[in-house]
Write a protein that holds these residues in place. Structure first.
Motif, short mmCIF file in Angstrom:
data_model
loop_
_atom_site.label_atom_id
_atom_site.label_comp_id
_atom_site.label_asym_id
_atom_site.label_seq_id
_atom_site.Cartn_x
_atom_site.Cartn_y
_atom_site.Cartn_z
N ALA A 74 -25.54 -39.69 3.96
CA ALA A 74 -26.15 -39.32 2.68
C ALA A 74 -25.29 -38.34 1.89
O ALA A 74 -24.84 -37.33 2.42
CB ALA A 74 -27.53 -38.72 2.92
N THR A 75 -25.07 -38.64 0.65
CA THR A 75 -24.33 -37.85 -0.33
C THR A 75 -23.08 -37.17 0.23
O THR A 75 -22.97 -35.95 0.26
CB THR A 75 -25.26 -36.81 -1.02
OG1 THR A 75 -25.83 -35.93 -0.05
CG2 THR A 75 -26.35 -37.49 -1.83
N PRO A 76 -22.10 -37.99 0.64
CA PRO A 76 -20.85 -37.39 1.11
C PRO A 76 -20.15 -36.66 -0.04
O PRO A 76 -20.15 -37.13 -1.17
CB PRO A 76 -20.02 -38.59 1.57
CG PRO A 76 -20.61 -39.76 0.87
CD PRO A 76 -22.06 -39.46 0.66
N PRO A 77 -19.57 -35.50 0.25
CA PRO A 77 -18.83 -34.78 -0.79
C PRO A 77 -17.45 -35.40 -0.97
O PRO A 77 -16.92 -36.04 -0.07
CB PRO A 77 -18.71 -33.37 -0.22
CG PRO A 77 -18.67 -33.59 1.27
CD PRO A 77 -19.57 -34.78 1.53
N ASP A 78 -16.90 -35.19 -2.14
CA ASP A 78 -15.52 -35.62 -2.40
C ASP A 78 -14.63 -34.40 -2.22
O ASP A 78 -14.38 -33.65 -3.17
CB ASP A 78 -15.41 -36.19 -3.82
CG ASP A 78 -14.00 -36.62 -4.16
OD1 ASP A 78 -13.13 -36.63 -3.25
OD2 ASP A 78 -13.76 -36.94 -5.33
N PHE A 79 -14.17 -34.18 -1.00
CA PHE A 79 -13.35 -33.01 -0.70
C PHE A 79 -11.97 -33.10 -1.34
O PHE A 79 -11.23 -32.12 -1.36
CB PHE A 79 -13.21 -32.83 0.80
CG PHE A 79 -14.41 -32.18 1.46
CD1 PHE A 79 -15.37 -31.50 0.74
CD2 PHE A 79 -14.55 -32.24 2.84
CE1 PHE A 79 -16.45 -30.90 1.36
CE2 PHE A 79 -15.63 -31.64 3.48
CZ PHE A 79 -16.57 -30.97 2.74
N PRO A 99 -23.33 -33.02 -7.82
CA PRO A 99 -22.28 -32.12 -8.28
C PRO A 99 -21.07 -32.05 -7.35
O PRO A 99 -20.03 -31.53 -7.73
CB PRO A 99 -22.98 -30.76 -8.35
CG PRO A 99 -24.12 -30.85 -7.39
CD PRO A 99 -24.55 -32.29 -7.42
N LEU A 100 -21.20 -32.61 -6.13
CA LEU A 100 -20.09 -32.55 -5.17
C LEU A 100 -19.29 -33.85 -5.07
O LEU A 100 -18.32 -33.91 -4.31
CB LEU A 100 -20.61 -32.16 -3.78
CG LEU A 100 -21.35 -30.82 -3.68
CD1 LEU A 100 -21.60 -30.47 -2.23
CD2 LEU A 100 -20.59 -29.70 -4.38
N ALA A 101 -19.69 -34.87 -5.82
CA ALA A 101 -18.93 -36.13 -5.79
C ALA A 101 -19.38 -37.05 -6.90
O ALA A 101 -20.58 -37.27 -7.08
CB ALA A 101 -19.11 -36.82 -4.44
N ARG A 102 -18.42 -37.60 -7.62
CA ARG A 102 -18.75 -38.61 -8.63
C ARG A 102 -19.16 -39.89 -7.91
O ARG A 102 -18.61 -40.24 -6.87
CB ARG A 102 -17.55 -38.87 -9.53
CG ARG A 102 -17.23 -37.68 -10.43
CD ARG A 102 -16.08 -38.07 -11.38
NE ARG A 102 -15.60 -36.91 -12.09
CZ ARG A 102 -14.57 -36.15 -11.69
NH1 ARG A 102 -13.92 -36.47 -10.59
NH2 ARG A 102 -14.20 -35.11 -12.40
N GLY A 154 -29.23 -35.30 -7.45
CA GLY A 154 -28.39 -34.12 -7.22
C GLY A 154 -27.62 -34.29 -5.91
O GLY A 154 -27.10 -35.36 -5.63
N HIS A 155 -27.59 -33.23 -5.11
CA HIS A 155 -26.90 -33.30 -3.82
C HIS A 155 -27.89 -33.59 -2.68
O HIS A 155 -27.56 -33.39 -1.51
CB HIS A 155 -26.10 -32.03 -3.56
CG HIS A 155 -25.13 -32.15 -2.43
ND1 HIS A 155 -24.21 -33.18 -2.34
CD2 HIS A 155 -24.94 -31.39 -1.32
CE1 HIS A 155 -23.50 -33.03 -1.22
NE2 HIS A 155 -23.93 -31.96 -0.59
N LEU A 156 -29.09 -34.04 -3.03
CA LEU A 156 -30.10 -34.41 -2.05
C LEU A 156 -30.39 -33.26 -1.08
O LEU A 156 -30.39 -33.42 0.13
CB LEU A 156 -29.68 -35.68 -1.29
CG LEU A 156 -30.76 -36.42 -0.51
CD1 LEU A 156 -31.84 -36.95 -1.44
CD2 LEU A 156 -30.16 -37.54 0.30
N ASN A 157 -30.59 -32.08 -1.64
CA ASN A 157 -30.86 -30.89 -0.84
C ASN A 157 -32.01 -30.11 -1.49
O ASN A 157 -32.48 -30.48 -2.57
CB ASN A 157 -29.59 -30.04 -0.70
CG ASN A 157 -29.00 -29.63 -2.03
OD1 ASN A 157 -29.59 -29.81 -3.09
ND2 ASN A 157 -27.82 -29.05 -1.99
N PRO A 158 -32.50 -29.03 -0.85
CA PRO A 158 -33.60 -28.28 -1.45
C PRO A 158 -33.31 -27.79 -2.87
O PRO A 158 -34.20 -27.79 -3.72
CB PRO A 158 -33.81 -27.13 -0.48
CG PRO A 158 -33.41 -27.70 0.85
CD PRO A 158 -32.22 -28.57 0.52
#
Length: 194
Positions: free
Chosen positions: A95-100, A140-143, A165-169
């Motif tokens: 779920a919602t991997p970041p684009d590092f 916000p952490l990955a397009r 969003g980032h699927l977090n609280p």
């Protein structure tokens, strides 16, 4: 599938570790066989330490496993796979991997910090088990298109979860009922391939 054959779900949190009102925490509370990768006391940004923590949890489990990874937990998972660990992984929900490989917002590690701690490049090899990548259109952490590229390279089914969003609280999640639906789908896929 009988109870003896049912997989253990392993929750792989991101860099912020266990959060009480996170959807992964809510999901873990509903599952009969679940383990969570514990938080690190030191070397919190070390990719090597994070992968070792996942490997340690997996080594303690008999039988098949389904991984449920969020955010940097997805990166931990694909780095673990890249190290060619042998383990019966039935499937994975990513779920919602970041684009590092792109600059992250303020308050997150920089590309230089991520590189210095072993996160780059992000492994892009085909995963050896069925997987679903859940992607948010306004993360916000990955397009979205970058996450779609990762999903394609990993051989994952891409699921557009909308503007989550980032699927977090911080994005309003709490419970995420779709996780259970996606896990059921992965279970059916794994059963037909097994």
């Amino acid at each position: 599938m009988n109870e003896a054959e049912s997989p253990t779900v392993v929750i792989v949190p991101g860099l912020r570790d266990h959060v009480a009102d996170h959807w992964q925490t809510h999901l873990a509370g509903k599952l009969p066989k679940v383990r969570t990768v514990p938080p690190l006391e030191q070397d919190k940004l070390s990719r090597e330490a994070r992968v070792a923590a996942l490997d340690g949890v997996l080594a303690d489990i008999d039988g098949p496993v389904v991984l449920v990874a969020h955010s940097a937990g997805v990166a931990i998972t694909v780095h673990w796979v890249a190290q060619q660990h042998s383990r019966d992984i039935r499937a994975a929900l990513l779920a919602t991997p970041p684009d590092f490989e792109s600059p992250l917002p303020d308050g997150y590690p920089t590309i230089d910090e991520l590189r210095a701690n072993g996160w780059l490049p992000t492994p892009r090899q085909l995963l050896p088990f069925p997987s679903i990548v859940a992607a948010s259109t306004n993360d916000p952490l990955a397009r979205f298109y970058r996450v779609a590229e990762m999903a394609r390279d990993w051989g994952s089914r891409l699921v557009d979860i909308g503007a989550a969003g980032h699927l977090n609280p911080a994005s309003g999640y709490g419970p995420w009922p779709q996780a259970e639906e996606l896990l059921e789908e992965l279970g059916r896929t794994a059963d037909t391939q097994g």
